[in-house]
Write an enzyme that holds these catalytic residues in place. Structure first.
Site, PDB file in Angstrom:
ATOM      1  N   GLN A   1       0.860  -1.189   0.000  1.00 56.28           N
ATOM      2  CA  GLN A   1       0.000   0.000   0.000  1.00 56.28           C
ATOM      3  C   GLN A   1       0.894   1.236   0.000  1.00 56.28           C
ATOM      4  O   GLN A   1       1.574   1.510   0.982  1.00 56.28           O
ATOM      5  CB  GLN A   1      -0.864  -0.045   1.266  1.00 56.28           C
ATOM      6  CG  GLN A   1      -1.763   1.131   1.477  1.00 56.28           C
ATOM      7  CD  GLN A   1      -2.243   1.201   2.926  1.00 56.28           C
ATOM      8  OE1 GLN A   1      -1.784   0.444   3.789  1.00 56.28           O
ATOM      9  NE2 GLN A   1      -3.137   2.108   3.213  1.00 56.28           N
TER      10      GLN A   1
ATOM     11  N   SER B   1       1.616   6.642   2.363  1.00 55.71           N
ATOM     12  CA  SER B   1       2.351   7.625   3.165  1.00 55.71           C
ATOM     13  C   SER B   1       3.583   8.146   2.446  1.00 55.71           C
ATOM     14  O   SER B   1       4.230   7.418   1.677  1.00 55.71           O
ATOM     15  CB  SER B   1       2.806   6.998   4.487  1.00 55.71           C
ATOM     16  OG  SER B   1       1.698   6.479   5.170  1.00 55.71           O
TER      17      SER B   1
ATOM     18  N   SER C   1       5.064  -1.081   3.978  1.00 53.16           N
ATOM     19  CA  SER C   1       5.264  -2.449   4.467  1.00 53.16           C
ATOM     20  C   SER C   1       5.293  -3.412   3.290  1.00 53.16           C
ATOM     21  O   SER C   1       4.506  -3.275   2.344  1.00 53.16           O
ATOM     22  CB  SER C   1       4.117  -2.859   5.391  1.00 53.16           C
ATOM     23  OG  SER C   1       3.969  -1.934   6.435  1.00 53.16           O
TER      24      SER C   1
ATOM     25  N   GLU D   1      -8.356  -0.913   6.463  1.00 49.82           N
ATOM     26  CA  GLU D   1      -7.089  -1.079   7.179  1.00 49.82           C
ATOM     27  C   GLU D   1      -7.349  -1.135   8.686  1.00 49.82           C
ATOM     28  O   GLU D   1      -6.821  -1.994   9.391  1.00 49.82           O
ATOM     29  CB  GLU D   1      -6.165   0.093   6.845  1.00 49.82           C
ATOM     30  CG  GLU D   1      -4.826   0.004   7.543  1.00 49.82           C
ATOM     31  CD  GLU D   1      -3.822   1.017   7.005  1.00 49.82           C
ATOM     32  OE1 GLU D   1      -4.243   2.096   6.560  1.00 49.82           O
ATOM     33  OE2 GLU D   1      -2.621   0.722   7.053  1.00 49.82           O
TER      34      GLU D   1
ATOM     35  N   ASN E   1      -2.858   6.832  17.191  1.00 51.75           N
ATOM     36  CA  ASN E   1      -3.820   6.891  18.307  1.00 51.75           C
ATOM     37  C   ASN E   1      -4.506   8.244  18.361  1.00 51.75           C
ATOM     38  O   ASN E   1      -5.712   8.341  18.597  1.00 51.75           O
ATOM     39  CB  ASN E   1      -3.092   6.657  19.639  1.00 51.75           C
ATOM     40  CG  ASN E   1      -2.772   5.186  19.854  1.00 51.75           C
ATOM     41  OD1 ASN E   1      -3.119   4.344  19.033  1.00 51.75           O
ATOM     42  ND2 ASN E   1      -2.102   4.885  20.960  1.00 51.75           N
ATOM     43  N   GLU E   2      -3.725   9.327  18.130  1.00 48.55           N
ATOM     44  CA  GLU E   2      -4.300  10.679  18.242  1.00 48.55           C
ATOM     45  C   GLU E   2      -5.354  10.897  17.159  1.00 48.55           C
ATOM     46  O   GLU E   2      -6.423  11.445  17.424  1.00 48.55           O
ATOM     47  CB  GLU E   2      -3.202  11.746  18.106  1.00 48.55           C
ATOM     48  CG  GLU E   2      -2.238  11.824  19.282  1.00 48.55           C
ATOM     49  CD  GLU E   2      -1.208  10.698  19.290  1.00 48.55           C
ATOM     50  OE1 GLU E   2      -1.009  10.049  18.247  1.00 48.55           O
ATOM     51  OE2 GLU E   2      -0.605  10.450  20.361  1.00 48.55           O
TER      52      GLU E   2
HETATM   53  C1  FAD Z   1       4.761  -0.324  11.300  1.00 46.00           C
HETATM   54  C2  FAD Z   1       4.254   0.660  10.286  1.00 46.00           C
HETATM   55  C3  FAD Z   1       3.818   0.199   9.056  1.00 46.00           C
HETATM   56  C4  FAD Z   1       3.338   1.111   8.096  1.00 46.00           C
HETATM   57  N1  FAD Z   1       2.953   0.625   6.886  1.00 46.00           N
HETATM   58  C5  FAD Z   1       2.513   1.491   5.931  1.00 46.00           C
HETATM   59  C6  FAD Z   1       2.186   1.036   4.621  1.00 46.00           C
HETATM   60  O1  FAD Z   1       2.264  -0.156   4.320  1.00 46.00           O
HETATM   61  N2  FAD Z   1       1.783   1.946   3.694  1.00 46.00           N
HETATM   62  C7  FAD Z   1       1.674   3.280   3.981  1.00 46.00           C
HETATM   63  O2  FAD Z   1       1.274   4.043   3.103  1.00 46.00           O
HETATM   64  N3  FAD Z   1       2.000   3.759   5.209  1.00 46.00           N
HETATM   65  C8  FAD Z   1       2.425   2.900   6.183  1.00 46.00           C
HETATM   66  N4  FAD Z   1       2.771   3.369   7.432  1.00 46.00           N
HETATM   67  C9  FAD Z   1       2.752   4.811   7.669  1.00 46.00           C
HETATM   68  C10 FAD Z   1       1.629   5.269   8.582  1.00 46.00           C
HETATM   69  O3  FAD Z   1       0.389   5.238   7.926  1.00 46.00           O
HETATM   70  C11 FAD Z   1       1.987   6.706   9.021  1.00 46.00           C
HETATM   71  O4  FAD Z   1       3.187   6.623   9.768  1.00 46.00           O
HETATM   72  C12 FAD Z   1       0.907   7.306   9.879  1.00 46.00           C
HETATM   73  O5  FAD Z   1      -0.237   7.593   9.100  1.00 46.00           O
HETATM   74  C13 FAD Z   1       1.382   8.626  10.580  1.00 46.00           C
HETATM   75  O6  FAD Z   1       1.956   9.493   9.670  1.00 46.00           O
HETATM   76  P1  FAD Z   1       3.393  10.153   9.939  1.00 46.00           P
HETATM   77  O7  FAD Z   1       4.341   9.029  10.265  1.00 46.00           O
HETATM   78  O8  FAD Z   1       3.698  11.014   8.767  1.00 46.00           O
HETATM   79  O9  FAD Z   1       3.231  11.036  11.251  1.00 46.00           O
HETATM   80  P2  FAD Z   1       2.573  12.489  11.344  1.00 46.00           P
HETATM   81  O10 FAD Z   1       1.269  12.468  10.615  1.00 46.00           O
HETATM   82  O11 FAD Z   1       3.578  13.502  10.937  1.00 46.00           O
HETATM   83  O12 FAD Z   1       2.290  12.595  12.885  1.00 46.00           O
HETATM   84  C14 FAD Z   1       3.275  12.939  13.860  1.00 46.00           C
HETATM   85  C15 FAD Z   1       2.606  13.044  15.215  1.00 46.00           C
HETATM   86  O13 FAD Z   1       1.633  14.124  15.196  1.00 46.00           O
HETATM   87  C16 FAD Z   1       0.351  13.647  15.574  1.00 46.00           C
HETATM   88  N5  FAD Z   1      -0.694  14.322  14.792  1.00 46.00           N
HETATM   89  C17 FAD Z   1      -0.671  14.564  13.441  1.00 46.00           C
HETATM   90  N6  FAD Z   1      -1.811  15.186  13.061  1.00 46.00           N
HETATM   91  C18 FAD Z   1      -2.559  15.347  14.184  1.00 46.00           C
HETATM   92  C19 FAD Z   1      -3.845  15.903  14.448  1.00 46.00           C
HETATM   93  N7  FAD Z   1      -4.579  16.427  13.454  1.00 46.00           N
HETATM   94  N8  FAD Z   1      -4.308  15.887  15.716  1.00 46.00           N
HETATM   95  C20 FAD Z   1      -3.566  15.326  16.730  1.00 46.00           C
HETATM   96  N9  FAD Z   1      -2.343  14.791  16.551  1.00 46.00           N
HETATM   97  C21 FAD Z   1      -1.851  14.782  15.301  1.00 46.00           C
HETATM   98  C22 FAD Z   1       0.382  12.158  15.241  1.00 46.00           C
HETATM   99  O14 FAD Z   1      -0.565  11.431  16.018  1.00 46.00           O
HETATM  100  C23 FAD Z   1       1.812  11.792  15.590  1.00 46.00           C
HETATM  101  O15 FAD Z   1       1.952  11.562  16.965  1.00 46.00           O
HETATM  102  C24 FAD Z   1       3.266   2.496   8.401  1.00 46.00           C
HETATM  103  C25 FAD Z   1       3.703   2.949   9.645  1.00 46.00           C
HETATM  104  C26 FAD Z   1       4.199   2.060  10.575  1.00 46.00           C
HETATM  105  C27 FAD Z   1       4.665   2.592  11.892  1.00 46.00           C
END
Ligand code: FAD
Length: 406
Positions: free
Chosen positions: A127, A130, A162, A245, A372-373
């Site tokens: 997928q 991100s 992933s 998902e 979680n947020e």
């Molecule tokens: C083990 C693992 C597997 C994954 N596999 C895939 C995959 O197969 N394909 C894929 O596309 N993605 C994948 N991801 C990515 C995942 O979907 C993103 O990491 C996730 O959506 C968070 O985005 P970010 O890492 O950019 O963090 P950010 O969005 O930058 O967030 C950073 C922090 O800010 C907080 N935050 C952000 N916006 C808000 C808000 N509006 N209100 C409150 N708090 C907020 C978040 O909760 C977090 O604590 C994977 C991630 C992990 C850890």
């Protein structure tokens, strides 16, 4: 809801259990620690064995290789796989997210061509959503799909993908029109991961595994027939993927070896070795874990009730994922407390490192598939009816500076 199996469900459970007992030597156990196609191969064979016996894709339509069965039958298969100690199926992302998206939005030709090999694990999917600057704010993504004759050229970068290192195909969302507001100019495609112009680089996590990757697209090609849904209509398609998902992650299934039942048995052995004040703390946390496990189970039943009545679960899919992760993290924490000083060793000392591994793994699951947020925001806005977050970039073209990350 009646929690006991109906006579038909009892018969189905017996059939699945018998199959797993008769094929116990083929069950692939343990964790998903491989980082390449060779490492993934035994799990691929196990998925094919299960599919050939009729135990994968229970609810998927028969004409696309599914069984046309009920959600309860699928749940029973999941429970029996977990009971047999099976590792997660290798093509979990295909089954949990890409397949349901193609079933909902794909063309007849796409369904005929892609769903059966996906179910059997012959084609593994990833997928590609991100990006380095678009996770929670997924609609801010910047990977471009540029028209090239009938098809498109893909240019940009995805991250945390992933299974990309052994996937043959991917579900990709890219920006087709930057002049439109950010949710409006996106399009969903399926993409061949084995073509020139796609570079996959594994990223190592704190568990020690390289489960996810960064993926670079340098004018990789997508032919016209790989469009899913409408051009610039990709957000609607992405919502289907994201909802599935949360259901896939929060819905349970494979055995991670760290259930509350396992923890309780472990506590019975180890608790007495801890100092008295620590024992009291661990007991209290253990009680909390049991309460959370029951809440998790009954929220799961609510989800099942929706599914068995033909309704798509709503925000309870978010609650399910949130409570699963909260429980998982607490369970790992208690396991580590029970290990005491031994927690520093584990696999290195030839021991069982499931609690250490679990402690390092759960923080990732608190992020993957909606943090979680973000899930709490969904519960606040859609379940409790609290006021929505301010959205200053609403209606603003994606290419324009908005003052927020885009
Ligand atoms: C083990 C693992 C597997 C994954 N596999 C895939 C995959 O197969 N394909 C894929 O596309 N993605 C994948 N991801 C990515 C995942 O979907 C993103 O990491 C996730 O959506 C968070 O985005 P970010 O890492 O950019 O963090 P950010 O969005 O930058 O967030 C950073 C922090 O800010 C907080 N935050 C952000 N916006 C808000 C808000 N509006 N209100 C409150 N708090 C907020 C978040 O909760 C977090 O604590 C994977 C991630 C992990 C850890």
């Amino acid at each position: 809801m009646d929690f006991d199996d109906t006579p038909e469900e009892t018969a189905w459970r017996g059939r699945v259990r018998r199959f797993l007992e008769e094929n116990t030597d083929d069950v692939v156990r343990g964790r998903d620690r491989h980082t390449d196609a060779a490492g993934a191969a035994p799990r691929q064979r196990w998925q094919a064995t299960l599919y050939d016996a009729g135990y994968v894709g229970i609810t998927w339509p028969v004409e696309y290789g599914g069984r046309g069965g009920t959600p309860m039958q699928q749940v029973i298969v999941n429970q029996e796989l977990s009971r047999a100690g099976s590792a997660p199926l290798v093509n979990g992302i295909g089954l949990g997210m890409c397949g349901p998206t193609i079933i909902a939005h794909g063309t007849e030709e796409q369904k005929q061509r892609y769903l059966r090999p996906m179910l059997r694990g012959d084609d593994i999917w990833c997928q590609l959503f991100s990006e380095p600057a678009a996770g929670s704010d997924l609609a801010g993504l910047q990977t471009r799909a540029i028209r090239d004759g009938d098809g498109w050229l893909i240019r940009g970068q995805k991250v945390w993908t992933s299974a990309a290192q052994y996937s043959r195909l991917g579900l990709l969302i890219a920006r087709t029109d930057p002049s439109l507001p950010k949710h409006a100019g996106l399009t969903m495609f399926l993409i061949d991961m084995e073509q020139p112009g796609v570079t996959v680089r594994p990223l190592r996590q704190m568990t020690g595994d390289a489960h996810f990757n960064e993926v670079f697209f340098d004018d990789a090609r997508v032919p016209a027939e790989n469009l899913i849904g409408e051009v610039d209509g990709g957000w609607r398609v992405a919502i289907t993927t994201l909802m599935n998902e949360r259901l896939a992650i929060g819905g349970g299934g494979a055995d991670m070896g760290v259930s509350v039942e396992t923890l309780t048995r472990f506590a019975a052995k180890r608790l007495g070795a801890l100092p008295a004040d620590e024992q009291a703390l661990v007991r209290e946390k253990l009680g909390r874990a049991h309460v959370l496990a029951m809440a998790q189970r009954y929220t799961g039943y609510r989800r099942l009730t929706a599914l068995s009545q033909g309704r798509m679960p709503g925000p309870e899919a978010s609650v399910g994922k949130l409570s699963l992760v909260t429980l998982g993290q607490l369970t790992a924490e208690i396991g580590m407390s029970l290990l005491g000083d031994d927690a520093a060793f584990g696999a290195d000392a030839g021991g069982d490192d499931r609690w250490q591994y679990s402690m390092a793994m759960w923080p990732g699951l608190a992020i993957a598939g909606g943090t979680n947020e973000i899930l709490r925001n969904i519960v606040g806005e859609r379940v409790l009816g609290l006021p929505g977050e301010p959205r200053p970039d609403k209606g603003v073209p994606a290419a324009a500076p908005t003052g927020v990350r885009a």
